[in-house]
Design a protein around this motif. Structure first.
Motif, PDB file in Angstrom:
ATOM      1  N   MET A   1       5.175  -6.417  32.792  1.00 24.14           N
ATOM      2  CA  MET A   1       4.554  -7.421  32.127  1.00 24.14           C
ATOM      3  C   MET A   1       3.031  -7.375  32.394  1.00 24.14           C
ATOM      4  O   MET A   1       2.599  -7.712  33.320  1.00 24.14           O
ATOM      5  CB  MET A   1       5.210  -8.769  32.371  1.00 24.14           C
ATOM      6  N   VAL A   2       2.465  -6.774  31.184  1.00 27.35           N
ATOM      7  CA  VAL A   2       0.926  -6.502  31.622  1.00 27.35           C
ATOM      8  C   VAL A   2       0.327  -7.356  30.662  1.00 27.35           C
ATOM      9  O   VAL A   2       0.143  -7.063  29.457  1.00 27.35           O
ATOM     10  CB  VAL A   2       0.677  -5.053  31.225  1.00 27.35           C
ATOM     11  N   VAL A   3       0.060  -8.432  31.233  1.00 25.02           N
ATOM     12  CA  VAL A   3      -0.656  -9.879  30.343  1.00 25.02           C
ATOM     13  C   VAL A   3      -2.156  -9.453  30.350  1.00 25.02           C
ATOM     14  O   VAL A   3      -2.950  -9.297  29.229  1.00 25.02           O
ATOM     15  CB  VAL A   3      -0.322 -11.064  30.831  1.00 25.02           C
ATOM     16  N   LEU A   4      -2.790  -9.146  31.397  1.00 31.26           N
ATOM     17  CA  LEU A   4      -4.233  -9.075  31.474  1.00 31.26           C
ATOM     18  C   LEU A   4      -4.377  -7.451  31.831  1.00 31.26           C
ATOM     19  O   LEU A   4      -4.338  -6.862  32.907  1.00 31.26           O
ATOM     20  CB  LEU A   4      -4.716  -9.756  32.763  1.00 31.26           C
ATOM     21  N   LYS A   5      -4.660  -6.687  30.694  1.00 30.59           N
ATOM     22  CA  LYS A   5      -4.893  -5.275  30.970  1.00 30.59           C
ATOM     23  C   LYS A   5      -6.382  -4.966  31.120  1.00 30.59           C
ATOM     24  O   LYS A   5      -7.202  -5.636  30.615  1.00 30.59           O
ATOM     25  CB  LYS A   5      -4.458  -4.602  29.548  1.00 30.59           C
ATOM     26  N   LYS A   6      -6.275  -4.293  32.164  1.00 28.83           N
ATOM     27  CA  LYS A   6      -7.687  -3.782  32.485  1.00 28.83           C
ATOM     28  C   LYS A   6      -8.484  -3.048  31.455  1.00 28.83           C
ATOM     29  O   LYS A   6      -7.915  -1.937  31.057  1.00 28.83           O
ATOM     30  CB  LYS A   6      -7.795  -3.018  34.039  1.00 28.83           C
ATOM     31  N   THR A   7      -9.727  -3.406  31.032  1.00 32.28           N
ATOM     32  CA  THR A   7     -10.782  -2.672  30.256  1.00 32.28           C
ATOM     33  C   THR A   7     -11.656  -2.088  31.046  1.00 32.28           C
ATOM     34  O   THR A   7     -12.178  -2.785  31.857  1.00 32.28           O
ATOM     35  CB  THR A   7     -11.235  -3.384  29.051  1.00 32.28           C
ATOM     36  N   ARG A   8     -12.200  -0.782  30.522  1.00 35.92           N
ATOM     37  CA  ARG A   8     -13.256  -0.023  30.987  1.00 35.92           C
ATOM     38  C   ARG A   8     -14.538  -0.747  30.640  1.00 35.92           C
ATOM     39  O   ARG A   8     -14.881  -0.836  29.395  1.00 35.92           O
ATOM     40  CB  ARG A   8     -13.197   1.296  30.846  1.00 35.92           C
ATOM     41  N   ALA A   9     -15.562  -1.340  31.524  1.00 32.89           N
ATOM     42  CA  ALA A   9     -16.797  -2.007  31.212  1.00 32.89           C
ATOM     43  C   ALA A   9     -18.008  -0.878  31.419  1.00 32.89           C
ATOM     44  O   ALA A   9     -17.723  -0.020  31.886  1.00 32.89           O
ATOM     45  CB  ALA A   9     -17.102  -3.252  32.277  1.00 32.89           C
ATOM     46  N   SER A  10     -19.135  -1.286  30.769  1.00 35.93           N
ATOM     47  CA  SER A  10     -20.107  -0.569  30.779  1.00 35.93           C
ATOM     48  C   SER A  10     -21.106  -1.109  31.847  1.00 35.93           C
ATOM     49  O   SER A  10     -20.890  -2.122  32.222  1.00 35.93           O
ATOM     50  CB  SER A  10     -20.764  -0.429  29.246  1.00 35.93           C
ATOM     51  N   THR A  11     -21.697  -0.104  32.283  1.00 38.01           N
ATOM     52  CA  THR A  11     -22.693  -0.499  33.513  1.00 38.01           C
ATOM     53  C   THR A  11     -24.003  -1.287  32.974  1.00 38.01           C
ATOM     54  O   THR A  11     -24.248  -1.143  31.781  1.00 38.01           O
ATOM     55  CB  THR A  11     -23.323   1.030  34.250  1.00 38.01           C
ATOM     56  N   LEU A  12     -24.675  -1.760  33.667  1.00 39.30           N
ATOM     57  CA  LEU A  12     -25.716  -2.534  33.593  1.00 39.30           C
ATOM     58  C   LEU A  12     -26.747  -1.389  32.935  1.00 39.30           C
ATOM     59  O   LEU A  12     -27.664  -1.916  32.084  1.00 39.30           O
ATOM     60  CB  LEU A  12     -26.280  -2.942  34.717  1.00 39.30           C
ATOM     61  N   MET A  13     -27.004  -0.329  33.286  1.00 36.60           N
ATOM     62  CA  MET A  13     -28.238   0.795  32.792  1.00 36.60           C
ATOM     63  C   MET A  13     -27.597   1.018  31.498  1.00 36.60           C
ATOM     64  O   MET A  13     -28.695   1.152  30.694  1.00 36.60           O
ATOM     65  CB  MET A  13     -27.991   1.688  33.719  1.00 36.60           C
TER      66      MET A  13
END
Length: 111
Positions: A1-13
């Motif tokens: 059960m994958v409720v909170l799938k991890k998404t790739r975030a962008s960097t601050l730069m």
């Protein structure tokens, strides 16, 4: 059960670079729009042309004595008798003070 799938975030730069690019695009577009609006306002001759047409009407109906001189919103308006190729004409001239802009209309006496 994958409720909170991890998404790739962008960097601050990456976020800062994208923000700067968006700000630059909006600055350039606002400067272009400002230039367009200011040039359209400076180039507006409609009120002066209306005044010249009013003077033509007054002259045609005997309500204007020549020579006639007037000022309107920085425009110098003059109406004078003259000759063009041997034909008597009335010259309606409007010249903008400080700018090389003028409007000239002529009318034959019998018109």
């Amino acid at each position: 059960m994958v409720v909170l799938k991890k998404t790739r975030a962008s960097t601050l730069m990456e976020t800062l670079v994208a923000t700067v690019l968006i700000v630059i695009v909006f600055m350039i577009s606002s400067m272009l729009l400002n230039n367009l609006f200011s040039s359209s306002i400076k180039g507006r001759t409609h009120p002066v042309r209306e005044r010249i047409h009013e003077l033509r009407y007054r002259y045609g109906n005997g309500g204007l004595h020549l020579p006639y001189f007037d000022e309107m919103d920085g425009w110098e308006i003059s109406v004078e008798n003259g000759k063009s190729t041997g034909v008597p004409v009335v010259t309606f001239r409007a010249e903008k003070k400080g700018v090389d802009k003028s409007i000239v209309e002529t009318m034959v006496y019998g018109e």
